[in-house]
Design an enzyme around this catalytic site. Structure first.
Site: not given
Length: 224
Positions: A10-13, A175
């Site tokens: 999972l990406d964060l920002d 994203d």
């Protein structure tokens, strides 16, 4: 893309949290204090997600100029700007559902790891990760001229979680285009999310295997 991934990176920002308010405010202060023109909001939003050094290089700042901006930016973040942030709607329930289904969950972010881990812990997201806070992977606190590739972060996250082992199936969730490219460099597909900071069509053009618009759609895709 695997039918039901065993490992989800999972990406964060822009994927788990809406960190733009704090990042943009910190950047405005950094540009102002260092005497450089402050980009408009549309341009500042493009700084959210990719390695900061890379974004500053694209803004045509020299190495010394970028280092000056980064120094003020990080001071502002650490003074509280990094918590001017919130978890996107539906993310907590999504993580809980995936965890309960036995999915291995780790975070792979371009944000420096010494900043990323306190943010994940602050919002209580570490409780859903397979290895807790140790399952948050990011680059070191590199200088502005060091554009740490996210592909290296993804490789570390895969290796540490066992997602690179035979029999495991892994997918990246992010994203921005650099999430897609980093995953592809490690032989895994990306599911793009549209609630983050990508431009229209960015994820599709980068080669995302699928693009979803809500946590519910992402849950259905990951759990089959």
């Amino acid at each position: 893309m695997p039918d039901r991934p065993t490992h989800v990176l999972l990406d964060l920002d822009g994927t788990l949290t809406d960190s733009a308010p704090g990042i943009m405010a910190s950047l405005r202060t950094a540009f102002t204090e260092t005497g450089f023109p402050v980009p408009d909001d549309a341009r500042l939003r493009r700084f959210v997600g990719p390695p900061l050094g890379l974004s500053l290089a694209r803004a045509a700042l020299t190495g010394d100029q970028a280092e000056a901006v980064v120094a003020v930016y990080r001071r502002e973040l650490e003074a509280g700007g990094m918590y001017d942030n919130s978890v996107f709607d539906g993310v907590t329930d999504l993580l809980a559902t995936l965890r309960d289904a036995g999915t291995t969950l780790v975070v792979a972010t371009a944000k420096p790891q010494p900043l990323a881990r306190p943010i994940v812990e602050h919002f209580g997201l570490d409780r859903y990760l397979t290895g807790g806070i140790d399952s948050v992977f990011g680059p070191a606190m590199e200088g502005a001229g060091e554009h740490a590739g996210k592909e290296k972060v993804v490789a570390r996250a895969l290796a540490a979680s066992g997602g690179d082992q035979a029999g495991a199936s892994a997918v990246m969730v992010g994203d921005r285009e650099h999430d897609v490219h980093a995953a592809a460099a490690n032989g895994i597909a990306t599911i793009g999310v549209t609630w983050g900071y990508g431009e229209p069509g960015e994820l599709e053009q980068a080669g995302a295997a699928a693009v979803v618009g809500s946590a519910g759609e992402l849950r259905a895709l990951l759990l089959g």
